[in-house]
Design an enzyme around this catalytic site. Structure first.
Site, PDB file in Angstrom:
ATOM      1  N   PRO A  16       0.843  -1.203   0.000  1.00  0.00           N
ATOM      2  CA  PRO A  16       0.000   0.000   0.000  1.00  0.00           C
ATOM      3  C   PRO A  16       0.870   1.242   0.000  1.00  0.00           C
ATOM      4  O   PRO A  16       1.765   1.387   0.842  1.00  0.00           O
ATOM      5  CB  PRO A  16      -0.794  -0.132   1.303  1.00  0.00           C
ATOM      6  CG  PRO A  16       0.057  -0.993   2.190  1.00  0.00           C
ATOM      7  CD  PRO A  16       0.782  -1.934   1.283  1.00  0.00           C
ATOM      8  N   ALA A  18       0.464   5.497  -0.378  1.00  0.00           N
ATOM      9  CA  ALA A  18      -0.437   6.648  -0.487  1.00  0.00           C
ATOM     10  C   ALA A  18      -0.154   7.415  -1.773  1.00  0.00           C
ATOM     11  O   ALA A  18       0.995   7.723  -2.101  1.00  0.00           O
ATOM     12  CB  ALA A  18      -0.266   7.560   0.721  1.00  0.00           C
ATOM     13  N   GLN A  70      -6.452  -0.893   3.333  1.00  0.00           N
ATOM     14  CA  GLN A  70      -5.673  -0.501   4.508  1.00  0.00           C
ATOM     15  C   GLN A  70      -6.309   0.712   5.176  1.00  0.00           C
ATOM     16  O   GLN A  70      -6.667   1.686   4.506  1.00  0.00           O
ATOM     17  CB  GLN A  70      -4.230  -0.162   4.137  1.00  0.00           C
ATOM     18  CG  GLN A  70      -3.371   0.102   5.368  1.00  0.00           C
ATOM     19  CD  GLN A  70      -1.942   0.447   5.044  1.00  0.00           C
ATOM     20  OE1 GLN A  70      -1.656   1.585   4.669  1.00  0.00           O
ATOM     21  NE2 GLN A  70      -1.037  -0.508   5.203  1.00  0.00           N
ATOM     22  N   CYS A 100       3.656   3.273   8.275  1.00  0.00           N
ATOM     23  CA  CYS A 100       3.962   4.506   7.543  1.00  0.00           C
ATOM     24  C   CYS A 100       4.869   5.407   8.371  1.00  0.00           C
ATOM     25  O   CYS A 100       4.542   5.729   9.521  1.00  0.00           O
ATOM     26  CB  CYS A 100       2.680   5.241   7.186  1.00  0.00           C
ATOM     27  SG  CYS A 100       2.972   6.782   6.287  1.00  0.00           S
ATOM     28  N   LYS A 140       0.454  -4.199   9.111  1.00  0.00           N
ATOM     29  CA  LYS A 140       1.754  -3.866   8.529  1.00  0.00           C
ATOM     30  C   LYS A 140       2.519  -2.982   9.514  1.00  0.00           C
ATOM     31  O   LYS A 140       1.983  -1.982  10.007  1.00  0.00           O
ATOM     32  CB  LYS A 140       1.592  -3.144   7.193  1.00  0.00           C
ATOM     33  CG  LYS A 140       2.930  -2.903   6.475  1.00  0.00           C
ATOM     34  CD  LYS A 140       2.725  -2.539   5.017  1.00  0.00           C
ATOM     35  CE  LYS A 140       4.052  -2.588   4.262  1.00  0.00           C
ATOM     36  NZ  LYS A 140       4.840  -1.363   4.432  1.00  0.00           N
ATOM     37  N   HIS A 170       8.051  -4.251   7.188  1.00  0.00           N
ATOM     38  CA  HIS A 170       9.051  -3.505   6.424  1.00  0.00           C
ATOM     39  C   HIS A 170      10.331  -3.519   7.251  1.00  0.00           C
ATOM     40  O   HIS A 170      10.322  -3.118   8.413  1.00  0.00           O
ATOM     41  CB  HIS A 170       8.599  -2.066   6.173  1.00  0.00           C
ATOM     42  CG  HIS A 170       9.580  -1.282   5.361  1.00  0.00           C
ATOM     43  ND1 HIS A 170       9.275  -0.794   4.111  1.00  0.00           N
ATOM     44  CD2 HIS A 170      10.867  -0.914   5.594  1.00  0.00           C
ATOM     45  CE1 HIS A 170      10.332  -0.160   3.633  1.00  0.00           C
ATOM     46  NE2 HIS A 170      11.304  -0.218   4.521  1.00  0.00           N
ATOM     47  N   ASN A 201       9.004  -7.122   3.422  1.00  0.00           N
ATOM     48  CA  ASN A 201       8.904  -5.893   2.633  1.00  0.00           C
ATOM     49  C   ASN A 201      10.186  -5.089   2.801  1.00  0.00           C
ATOM     50  O   ASN A 201      10.750  -5.032   3.884  1.00  0.00           O
ATOM     51  CB  ASN A 201       7.690  -5.086   3.123  1.00  0.00           C
ATOM     52  CG  ASN A 201       7.495  -3.761   2.421  1.00  0.00           C
ATOM     53  OD1 ASN A 201       7.152  -2.777   3.063  1.00  0.00           O
ATOM     54  ND2 ASN A 201       7.697  -3.702   1.131  1.00  0.00           N
ATOM     55  N   ASP A 203      13.266  -3.142  -0.112  1.00  0.00           N
ATOM     56  CA  ASP A 203      14.417  -3.323  -1.008  1.00  0.00           C
ATOM     57  C   ASP A 203      14.287  -4.503  -1.958  1.00  0.00           C
ATOM     58  O   ASP A 203      15.292  -5.039  -2.419  1.00  0.00           O
ATOM     59  CB  ASP A 203      15.707  -3.483  -0.206  1.00  0.00           C
ATOM     60  CG  ASP A 203      16.120  -2.228   0.550  1.00  0.00           C
ATOM     61  OD1 ASP A 203      15.486  -1.187   0.336  1.00  0.00           O
ATOM     62  OD2 ASP A 203      17.057  -2.307   1.354  1.00  0.00           O
TER      63      ASP A 203
END
Length: 354
Positions: A16, A18, A70, A100, A140, A170, A201, A203
């Site tokens: 996801p 933005a 999300q 985020c 996430k 991430h 998540n 790279d």
């Protein structure tokens, strides 16, 4: 792949993002080989449900199932309401954003800022899970707040106790933003301790890197973000490589041109003329950056006010690249995946951390 009761084409997910993973982009990535695409985050503030932006983000008309939405926010009750609101409008998977790193999100204690308050994390997760019984809820996160406060394992335990069905990690802290390298060792530790699917998540920019990340982390799936911007065919490239160990040839100029033109048509239709032209500019830039003459092209293209002029500029640019049957060559370095011209005289675009 069976994921949360859904049969997916593969274990390659669109992250996801933005302002990026709108319906046209999600549909395109699924067409190009992604097994799942998660929507850009939708606010939990009910006062904004009627805004044009929120309504567009909740628009899944014609989208291939499963539809994953999300939601973002810091108030358990509002997050629960947002989950119900989106499920009522077609969401089949609800994903919670605690990853985020953007300042405007963290300043309201949402996104990855929530990782600093583990009790609040638990309250939010329980509220959302209880609000939508029968609908899988996923989460996430990042590896922690900063390098001295990595708490992904704690968040995993809270998530599992709350009924979260899958966890995407991430491999950076909130403080890292998108700098440095992803921490695959942390993701591996989370996977080793998890009883739910774990998605890696960060790279993942080439087929070889995808294979290496799966091997290093043991993750159930991969989530790809920025590397797909202007390069949605990365999903079919990775899918093919994971299945065969062989690399597909780069797409030909004609195919890239056709993919971009179809993407632009979807954007114009989805957003309308004025907004569509503005949104299209960033996608055109991503598709063309690193190609011969692209800097001058992007500068001129960004001044064009109409759909017709924008489309004509795109057509002229790709026709000027040469024979449409030619391939474009790629850089395979993980930090700089993208296009280069065939004589290697132009630098490739970099910074592709998902």
């Amino acid at each position: 792949m069976n994921y949360l009761g859904f049969s997916l084409r593969n274990n390659l997910f669109v992250a996801p993002m933005a302002g990026v993973t709108d319906r046209p982009f999600r549909q395109l990535c699924k067409t190009m080989g992604a097994g799942l695409a998660v929507s850009e985050m939708v606010t939990s503030n009910s006062l904004l449900y009627g805004s044009a932006k929120t309504q567009r983000r909740a628009n899944h008309e014609g989208e291939v199932a499963p539809i994953a939405v999300q939601i973002a926010g810091a108030d358990p009750r509002m997050m629960a309401d947002a989950a119900r609101h989106n499920v009522d409008r077609g969401a089949q998977i609800v994903d919670i954003n605690m990853g985020c790193p953007a300042k405007k999100i963290c300043h309201v204690m949402a996104g990855s800022a929530l990782l600093k308050d583990e009790p609040l994390v638990g309250r939010i997760l329980e509220a959302v899970v209880n609000a939508v019984p029968g609908t899988p809820v996923t989460l996430k996160i990042r590896t922690g707040w900063d390098k001295t406060n990595r708490n992904a394992l704690n968040i995993l335990r809270i998530a599992e106790a709350s009924g979260i069905r899958a966890l995407a990690v991430h491999g950076r802290t909130r403080a890292c933003g998108y700098s440095g390298h992803a921490e695959y060792d942390t993701i591996a530790a989370v996977k080793a301790a998890a009883s739910i699917p774990v998605v890696a998540n960060g790279d993942i920019t080439t087929p070889e890197k995808a294979r290496a990340v799966l091997d290093a982390t043991g993750a159930d799936a991969l989530m790809i973000g920025r590397a797909a911007q202007g390069r949605p065919w990365i999903f079919r490239e990775i899918e093919h490589y994971l299945a065969t160990g062989e690399k597909l040839p780069p797409p030909r100029v004609a195919e890239i041109h056709a993919i971009l033109r179809a993407h632009l048509e979807d954007l114009y239709s989805f957003y309308g003329v004025d907004t569509g032209v503005r949104v299209a500019r960033k996608h055109i830039s991503w598709y063309t950056k690193g190609l011969v003459g692209s800097a001058a092209f992007r500068h001129a293209m960004n001044q064009l006010p109409t759909i017709d002029l924008q489309q004509q500029a795109v057509d002229d640019f790709f026709l000027a690249l040469g024979t449409h049957g030619e391939h474009l060559s790629y850089i395979d370095e993980p930090a700089a995946a993208g296009f280069i011209d065939t004589d290697n005289s132009n630098p490739a675009w970099g910074g592709l951390a998902a």
